[in-house]
Design an enzyme around this catalytic site. Sequence first.
Site, PDB file in Angstrom:
ATOM      1  N   ILE A  60       0.757  -1.150  -0.016  1.00  0.00           N
ATOM      2  CA  ILE A  60       0.001  -0.117   0.041  1.00  0.00           C
ATOM      3  C   ILE A  60       0.663   1.420   0.185  1.00  0.00           C
ATOM      4  O   ILE A  60       1.717   1.462   0.791  1.00  0.00           O
ATOM      5  CB  ILE A  60      -1.145  -0.044   1.254  1.00  0.00           C
ATOM      6  CG1 ILE A  60      -1.452  -1.136   1.353  1.00  0.00           C
ATOM      7  CG2 ILE A  60      -1.900   1.198   1.191  1.00  0.00           C
ATOM      8  CD1 ILE A  60      -2.556  -1.742   0.150  1.00  0.00           C
ATOM      9  N   LYS A  61       0.585   2.355  -0.929  1.00  0.00           N
ATOM     10  CA  LYS A  61       1.257   3.096  -1.094  1.00  0.00           C
ATOM     11  C   LYS A  61       0.912   4.569  -0.607  1.00  0.00           C
ATOM     12  O   LYS A  61      -0.320   4.705  -0.761  1.00  0.00           O
ATOM     13  CB  LYS A  61       1.565   3.783  -2.552  1.00  0.00           C
ATOM     14  CG  LYS A  61       2.811   4.246  -3.295  1.00  0.00           C
ATOM     15  CD  LYS A  61       2.761   4.174  -4.780  1.00  0.00           C
ATOM     16  CE  LYS A  61       4.324   4.963  -5.054  1.00  0.00           C
ATOM     17  NZ  LYS A  61       4.150   4.920  -6.994  1.00  0.00           N
ATOM     18  N   ILE A  62       1.703   5.088   0.353  1.00  0.00           N
ATOM     19  CA  ILE A  62       1.019   6.371   1.358  1.00  0.00           C
ATOM     20  C   ILE A  62       2.130   7.434   1.160  1.00  0.00           C
ATOM     21  O   ILE A  62       3.435   7.370   1.532  1.00  0.00           O
ATOM     22  CB  ILE A  62       1.129   5.741   2.719  1.00  0.00           C
ATOM     23  CG1 ILE A  62       0.162   4.545   3.018  1.00  0.00           C
ATOM     24  CG2 ILE A  62       0.498   7.089   3.673  1.00  0.00           C
ATOM     25  CD1 ILE A  62       0.030   3.849   4.231  1.00  0.00           C
TER      26      ILE A  62
END
Length: 367
Positions: free
Chosen positions: A138-140
């Site tokens: 998951i890219k944050i």
Amino acid sequence: MTDRLKTLADAGVSIWLDDLSRERLRTGNLEQLVKEKSVVGVTTNPSIFASALGSGDAYDEQLRELAGKGVGVDDAIFTITTDDVREACDVLAPVFSGEPADGRVSIEVDPGMARDADATEAQAQALWAAVDRPNAMIKIPATEEGLPAIAKTIGAGISVNVTLIFSIDRYRAVMDAYLTGLESAKEAGKDLSSIQSVASFFISRVDSEVDKRLDAVGTDEAAALKGKAALANARLAYAAYQEVFSSDRWQALADAGAHVQRPLWASTGVKNPDYPDTLYVTDLVVAGTVNTMPEKTMDAFADHGEVTGDQVTGRAEEAQQVFDALEGVGLDLADVYVVLENEGVDKFDDSWAELTQTVKDQLEKSA
């Protein structure tokens, strides 16, 4: 030509493709890149999905199906993008099973949530559950507000790609968030060996912004510094990485099975035609890192890229001299980083708006 990419991989650099589309998946292109060009990961972002949805007809059938069910725009985007990432995860699964650090596919939270930690964390959980693959990430965004979300998401046992990192200070805060998350996961009894993270340190955009300011200074001294800031920034970041991941705090986590948070060089497509088109690959070779490239950069390296050994380790002092010289000609580096972060969030936000409008129009057309 692909032997050059294999040489890069043999030097310990993981090659990830900075692109994804259903067309790549349907035609077998992604699988071909894995087999023939040493690709061992995929990164996506709102701009990539906006481009994919805005061209071709690969999504038409699913859009008609979603329109027939009366699905709203936000839910349609969520379904379409997680479907693509899930399928890409399956394509990369053989790489993942061979080496857990790679075989990863990243999907980004809605950039409109970049300044809202709680919303970011909630969507990270939802995306992880929807993709439902252990090799997803998951890219944050690494905004100040995003740091708590990064720590909590890691603490929940979810693998994270931290994106939009520009400054060394923010990078240190990102590494601290990662360690904090691992400590929470350890306390909760989670298997630390199942959690992976990369820290996406942006490269070319630094040179673009700094070079523009050097041109405005207009002196020979300033001109001599063009094209040096991004590499210096990355080398200082790597020195910070070495420091943090040799600390006692880290060793306690490593002893419990944790993996290092690998540096990932992002935005490695060269934007200035005066610079070599493989500059941000060749000059950032160092084992244990990831370089995520658009296919154009990958092809350029396959054609004429060179691996001339480790170009990063032990070069922090030289990099600091570049920074000292930049400040000496009057550059406000702190302001550079603020501008780049804001622009990065805004660009992804604009792409998300474009994606939303594209899906809205196609749902209405398909209804």
